[in-house]
Enzyme design. Structure first.
Site, PDB file in Angstrom:
ATOM      1  N   GLY A  80       0.763  -1.240   0.000  1.00  0.00           N
ATOM      2  CA  GLY A  80       0.000   0.000   0.000  1.00  0.00           C
ATOM      3  C   GLY A  80       0.794   1.291   0.000  1.00  0.00           C
ATOM      4  O   GLY A  80       0.301   2.310   0.487  1.00  0.00           O
ATOM      5  N   ASN A 115       1.473   3.276  -2.472  1.00  0.00           N
ATOM      6  CA  ASN A 115       0.739   4.273  -3.263  1.00  0.00           C
ATOM      7  C   ASN A 115      -0.479   4.769  -2.500  1.00  0.00           C
ATOM      8  O   ASN A 115      -0.814   5.955  -2.543  1.00  0.00           O
ATOM      9  CB  ASN A 115       0.313   3.677  -4.606  1.00  0.00           C
ATOM     10  CG  ASN A 115       1.421   3.741  -5.633  1.00  0.00           C
ATOM     11  OD1 ASN A 115       1.780   4.819  -6.089  1.00  0.00           O
ATOM     12  ND2 ASN A 115       1.988   2.611  -5.971  1.00  0.00           N
ATOM     13  N   ARG A 151     -15.673 -14.584  -9.741  1.00  0.00           N
ATOM     14  CA  ARG A 151     -15.310 -13.164  -9.578  1.00  0.00           C
ATOM     15  C   ARG A 151     -16.513 -12.318  -9.186  1.00  0.00           C
ATOM     16  O   ARG A 151     -16.413 -11.416  -8.355  1.00  0.00           O
ATOM     17  CB  ARG A 151     -14.745 -12.615 -10.900  1.00  0.00           C
ATOM     18  CG  ARG A 151     -13.364 -13.117 -11.234  1.00  0.00           C
ATOM     19  CD  ARG A 151     -12.903 -12.555 -12.583  1.00  0.00           C
ATOM     20  NE  ARG A 151     -11.640 -13.147 -12.963  1.00  0.00           N
ATOM     21  CZ  ARG A 151     -10.467 -12.738 -12.462  1.00  0.00           C
ATOM     22  NH1 ARG A 151     -10.436 -11.760 -11.604  1.00  0.00           N
ATOM     23  NH2 ARG A 151      -9.333 -13.313 -12.825  1.00  0.00           N
ATOM     24  N   MET A 160      -4.425  -6.062  -7.387  1.00  0.00           N
ATOM     25  CA  MET A 160      -3.975  -7.044  -8.386  1.00  0.00           C
ATOM     26  C   MET A 160      -5.063  -7.996  -8.879  1.00  0.00           C
ATOM     27  O   MET A 160      -4.763  -8.996  -9.535  1.00  0.00           O
ATOM     28  CB  MET A 160      -2.797  -7.835  -7.815  1.00  0.00           C
ATOM     29  CG  MET A 160      -1.631  -6.973  -7.365  1.00  0.00           C
ATOM     30  SD  MET A 160      -1.093  -5.776  -8.618  1.00  0.00           S
ATOM     31  CE  MET A 160      -0.075  -6.813  -9.636  1.00  0.00           C
ATOM     32  N   LEU A 187     -10.828  -6.814 -12.630  1.00  0.00           N
ATOM     33  CA  LEU A 187     -12.237  -6.563 -12.340  1.00  0.00           C
ATOM     34  C   LEU A 187     -13.109  -6.930 -13.535  1.00  0.00           C
ATOM     35  O   LEU A 187     -12.695  -6.774 -14.694  1.00  0.00           O
ATOM     36  CB  LEU A 187     -12.418  -5.090 -11.973  1.00  0.00           C
ATOM     37  CG  LEU A 187     -11.685  -4.679 -10.682  1.00  0.00           C
ATOM     38  CD1 LEU A 187     -11.562  -3.163 -10.585  1.00  0.00           C
ATOM     39  CD2 LEU A 187     -12.391  -5.256  -9.466  1.00  0.00           C
ATOM     40  N   HIS A 224      -0.236   2.186 -13.062  1.00  0.00           N
ATOM     41  CA  HIS A 224       0.430   1.037 -13.682  1.00  0.00           C
ATOM     42  C   HIS A 224       1.905   1.362 -13.863  1.00  0.00           C
ATOM     43  O   HIS A 224       2.239   2.444 -14.372  1.00  0.00           O
ATOM     44  CB  HIS A 224      -0.207   0.725 -15.034  1.00  0.00           C
ATOM     45  CG  HIS A 224       0.382  -0.464 -15.699  1.00  0.00           C
ATOM     46  ND1 HIS A 224       0.116  -1.757 -15.304  1.00  0.00           N
ATOM     47  CD2 HIS A 224       1.266  -0.557 -16.726  1.00  0.00           C
ATOM     48  CE1 HIS A 224       0.800  -2.599 -16.058  1.00  0.00           C
ATOM     49  NE2 HIS A 224       1.518  -1.900 -16.915  1.00  0.00           N
ATOM     50  N   GLN A 235       8.437   7.908  -8.433  1.00  0.00           N
ATOM     51  CA  GLN A 235       7.601   8.748  -9.302  1.00  0.00           C
ATOM     52  C   GLN A 235       6.112   8.423  -9.136  1.00  0.00           C
ATOM     53  O   GLN A 235       5.264   9.303  -9.225  1.00  0.00           O
ATOM     54  CB  GLN A 235       8.024   8.570 -10.764  1.00  0.00           C
ATOM     55  CG  GLN A 235       9.437   9.021 -11.055  1.00  0.00           C
ATOM     56  CD  GLN A 235       9.700  10.456 -10.602  1.00  0.00           C
ATOM     57  OE1 GLN A 235       8.870  11.343 -10.782  1.00  0.00           O
ATOM     58  NE2 GLN A 235      10.845  10.655  -9.943  1.00  0.00           N
TER      59      GLN A 235
HETATM   60  C1  GRF Z   1       3.265  -0.546  -7.685  1.00  0.00           C
HETATM   61  O1  GRF Z   1       4.420  -0.519  -8.490  1.00  0.00           O
HETATM   62  C2  GRF Z   1       2.066  -0.360  -8.572  1.00  0.00           C
HETATM   63  O2  GRF Z   1       2.308   0.416  -9.727  1.00  0.00           O
HETATM   64  C3  GRF Z   1       1.766  -1.746  -8.969  1.00  0.00           C
HETATM   65  O3  GRF Z   1       1.975  -2.519  -7.807  1.00  0.00           O
HETATM   66  C4  GRF Z   1       3.026  -1.914  -7.067  1.00  0.00           C
HETATM   67  C5  GRF Z   1       2.463  -1.946  -5.668  1.00  0.00           C
HETATM   68  O4  GRF Z   1       2.761  -0.935  -4.901  1.00  0.00           O
HETATM   69  N1  GRF Z   1       0.414  -1.925  -9.465  1.00  0.00           N
HETATM   70  P1  GRF Z   1       2.089  -0.571  -3.486  1.00  0.00           P
HETATM   71  O5  GRF Z   1       1.253  -1.719  -3.008  1.00  0.00           O
HETATM   72  O6  GRF Z   1       1.266   0.646  -3.742  1.00  0.00           O
HETATM   73  O7  GRF Z   1       3.252  -0.321  -2.586  1.00  0.00           O
END
Ligand code: GRF
Length: 195
Positions: free
Chosen positions: A12, A14, A65, A90, A93, A109, A173
């Site tokens: 998590g 991001n 799903r 991941m 959907l 992404h 980034q």
């Molecule tokens: C990130 O590189 C994101 O772009 C990709 O999975 C990775 C996970 O990062 N989809 P986090 O869980 O947000 O640390």
């Protein structure tokens, strides 16, 4: 004030960048962090930041799903989000789920889309001998990693790079790009951001 729900599958980082950016004069606030994995490290980080959390273990639904999503939707709908952010989520959907949030669901992404949709993006950029890599924030549509681009950040691929070293450079980034795009998006500005 826009309400933002965030879906995660892992650590998590991001999600934390998004949550910590939504303060002060930001036009949005986080209302839920949900995961398909009850063990996702990001859930504890969100709870520590005072955000409501929920987990629905997709494994309990096998290949169904729609049943998994129906359970997840109960938590999401209860939070009444205006915007849904996928942040290291991941699970692919279904078109039905996507249609429900089309035009208000974002994803990050780790490649310069349309290059390298799917997995192992950094290794593929290295194997292709690319001089640049990066990340993309886009609106989610029924086609995986394909929707309208709202932002991209580029980094150099350096001699001797391994996927981990490149991933680390891109992740820095990601943590800048996703909050910057969300702030504009929540204010109704869909003009793409590039650096
Ligand atoms: C990130 O590189 C994101 O772009 C990709 O999975 C990775 C996970 O990062 N989809 P986090 O869980 O947000 O640390």
């Amino acid at each position: 004030m826009k309400r933002v729900a965030i879906l995660i599958s892992g650590g998590g980082s991001n999600m934390v960048a998004l949550v910590r950016s939504m303060t002060g004069d930001h036009p949005a606030r986080p209302v839920l962090v949900a995961s398909n994995d009850p063990q996702a490290g990001g859930l504890a980080k969100a709870a520590a930041d005072g955000i409501d959390t929920a987990a629905v273990d997709h494994r309990a639904f096998g290949k169904d799903r729609a049943a998994f999503e129906a359970e997840l939707l109960k938590h999401i709908e209860a939070a009444e989000p205006d915007i849904l952010c996928l942040a290291g989520f991941m699970r692919v959907l279904t078109p039905g789920f996507v249609a429900r949030f089309e035009g208000r669901m974002l994803n990050i992404h780790p490649s310069l889309l349309p290059k390298y949709p799917g997995l192992h993006t950094h290794q593929r950029a290295i194997d292709a001998g690319d001089s640049e890599a990066g990340c993309t924030v886009h609106e989610v549509t029924a086609v995986l990693d394909d929707g309208p681009i709202l932002g991209q950040a580029r980094v150099p691929v350096l001699p001797g790079d391994l996927s981990d070293t490149l991933a680390g450079r891109v992740l820095v980034q990601e943590h800048r790009l996703y909050p910057a795009v969300l702030r504009r998006y929540a204010a109704g500005d869909r003009k793409p951001l590039f650096w």
